[in-house]
Design a protein around this motif. Structure first.
Motif, PDB file in Angstrom:
ATOM      1  N   ALA A 100       0.726  -1.094   0.062  1.00 24.15           N
ATOM      2  CA  ALA A 100      -0.014  -0.135   0.111  1.00 24.15           C
ATOM      3  C   ALA A 100       0.891   1.264  -0.200  1.00 24.15           C
ATOM      4  O   ALA A 100       2.161   1.127   0.457  1.00 24.15           O
ATOM      5  N   GLY A 101       0.361   2.346  -0.404  1.00 24.57           N
ATOM      6  CA  GLY A 101       1.125   3.582  -0.407  1.00 24.57           C
ATOM      7  C   GLY A 101       1.481   4.038  -2.006  1.00 24.57           C
ATOM      8  O   GLY A 101       1.155   3.052  -2.923  1.00 24.57           O
ATOM      9  N   ARG A 102       2.210   5.071  -1.965  1.00 22.78           N
ATOM     10  CA  ARG A 102       2.712   5.626  -3.230  1.00 22.78           C
ATOM     11  C   ARG A 102       4.057   5.882  -3.473  1.00 22.78           C
ATOM     12  O   ARG A 102       4.624   6.255  -2.501  1.00 22.78           O
ATOM     13  N   VAL A 103       4.521   5.759  -4.579  1.00 22.20           N
ATOM     14  CA  VAL A 103       5.925   6.129  -4.939  1.00 22.20           C
ATOM     15  C   VAL A 103       5.881   6.998  -6.102  1.00 22.20           C
ATOM     16  O   VAL A 103       5.242   6.746  -7.297  1.00 22.20           O
ATOM     17  N   TRP A 104       6.509   8.118  -5.867  1.00 18.04           N
ATOM     18  CA  TRP A 104       6.558   9.310  -6.854  1.00 18.04           C
ATOM     19  C   TRP A 104       7.961   9.470  -7.189  1.00 18.04           C
ATOM     20  O   TRP A 104       8.911   9.748  -6.452  1.00 18.04           O
ATOM     21  N   ILE A 105       8.223   9.537  -8.611  1.00 20.04           N
ATOM     22  CA  ILE A 105       9.408   9.845  -9.003  1.00 20.04           C
ATOM     23  C   ILE A 105       9.369  11.056  -9.896  1.00 20.04           C
ATOM     24  O   ILE A 105       8.561  11.046 -10.835  1.00 20.04           O
ATOM     25  N   ASN A 106       9.903  12.038  -9.779  1.00 19.38           N
ATOM     26  CA  ASN A 106      10.148  13.343 -10.452  1.00 19.38           C
ATOM     27  C   ASN A 106       8.396  13.872 -10.596  1.00 19.38           C
ATOM     28  O   ASN A 106       8.063  14.282 -11.459  1.00 19.38           O
ATOM     29  N   GLY A 107       7.512  13.731  -9.535  1.00 21.18           N
ATOM     30  CA  GLY A 107       6.363  14.188  -9.798  1.00 21.18           C
ATOM     31  C   GLY A 107       5.362  13.377 -10.362  1.00 21.18           C
ATOM     32  O   GLY A 107       4.183  13.508 -10.200  1.00 21.18           O
ATOM     33  N   HIS A 108       5.602  11.965 -10.774  1.00 24.27           N
ATOM     34  CA  HIS A 108       4.804  11.071 -11.385  1.00 24.27           C
ATOM     35  C   HIS A 108       4.843   9.828 -10.444  1.00 24.27           C
ATOM     36  O   HIS A 108       5.620   9.271  -9.867  1.00 24.27           O
ATOM     37  N   ASP A 109       3.421   9.650 -10.467  1.00 20.05           N
ATOM     38  CA  ASP A 109       3.087   8.419  -9.597  1.00 20.05           C
ATOM     39  C   ASP A 109       3.679   7.055 -10.301  1.00 20.05           C
ATOM     40  O   ASP A 109       2.762   6.588 -11.298  1.00 20.05           O
ATOM     41  N   ARG A 110       4.645   6.419  -9.818  1.00 22.60           N
ATOM     42  CA  ARG A 110       5.077   5.218 -10.582  1.00 22.60           C
ATOM     43  C   ARG A 110       4.980   3.911  -9.707  1.00 22.60           C
ATOM     44  O   ARG A 110       5.374   2.869 -10.060  1.00 22.60           O
ATOM     45  N   THR A 111       3.857   3.929  -8.846  1.00 22.43           N
ATOM     46  CA  THR A 111       3.621   2.888  -7.906  1.00 22.43           C
ATOM     47  C   THR A 111       3.258   1.603  -8.474  1.00 22.43           C
ATOM     48  O   THR A 111       3.879   0.672  -8.331  1.00 22.43           O
TER      49      THR A 111
END
Length: 220
Positions: free
Chosen positions: A63-74
């Motif tokens: 669960a949760g989110r991973v943001w790379i450079n403002g983009h959700d890459r989860t």
């Protein structure tokens, strides 16, 4: 400053041999800004590597989110995650993970997302004190040389995020200073650096420290 990496309410568990699940991360929030070095501090088994693997899209959180450079890459597909890693993320592990039969130079050329001349790669190797061993097979390099090649490879595509997992393990003072300088250089060029280690040497370059005891809701 711009956020290059953000973990939002990350949860992660793993199943043991008996099928019982054990919580490793619960409600983890952290961020790394452009040009910032963040030291994720904690002992082995505290969950640092799990955080780096999730940050590098090598593992998916429960669960949760991973943001790379403002983009959700989860929920990036394996192919999409590989593309993000090749263009936006540099990774260095405790083991250099070089291809042993390739030379130092060939390992770096193979990782590059664009065609580079030998001269351009040699200039990068020279910054790491590796020009003299550019044509030596990786398996013939010392542990310190291998780790420096790994840093050179990780930075070759000018990533916006550099993830380093126990990168100083087993290195002498000279090689440790070389990787510290690599991190400083990466940050000065705008890269956000997240280093996970129990080694106190990183306090000398980190802009922020994140003790795992504070990052985790539940300890491993």
């Amino acid at each position: 400053m711009t956020s290059v990496l953000r973990l939002e309410n990350i949860h992660k568990s793993f199943a043991d041999e008996g099928g019982r699940r054990h919580q490793v991360l619960a409600g983890v929030d952290l961020h790394v800004m452009q040009g910032e070095i963040v030291w994720l501090r904690g002992e082995s088994g505290s969950g640092k590597s799990t955080i780096l693997n999730i940050s590098g899209l090598l593992s998916t959180p429960d669960a949760g989110r991973v943001w790379i450079n403002g983009h959700d890459r989860t929920k990036a597909s394996p192919r999409a995650a590989a593309t993000v890693r090749s263009k936006e993320i540099g990774m260095v592990f405790q083991s250099s993970n070089l291809l042993p039969e390739l030379t130092a130079l060939e390992n770096i050329v193979l990782a590059s997302s664009r065609q580079l001349s030998r001269e351009a790669v040699m200039q990068r190797l020279e910054r790491f004190g590796l020009a003299a061993v550019a044509d030596r097979k990786a398996k013939r390099l010392s542990g310190g040389q291998q780790q420096r090649v790994a840093f050179c490879r990780a930075l070759i595509n000018q990533p916006s995020v550099l993830l380093a997992d126990e990168p100083s393990s087993g290195l002498d003072a000279s090689n440790t200073e070389a990787i510290l300088e690599a991190m400083r250089s990466g940050a000065e060029s705008g890269c956000g650096v997240l280093v996970a280690s129990h080694d106190e040497v990183f306090k000398h370059i980190a802009h922020r420290q994140l003790p795992m005891s504070e990052v985790l809701v539940e300890q491993v």
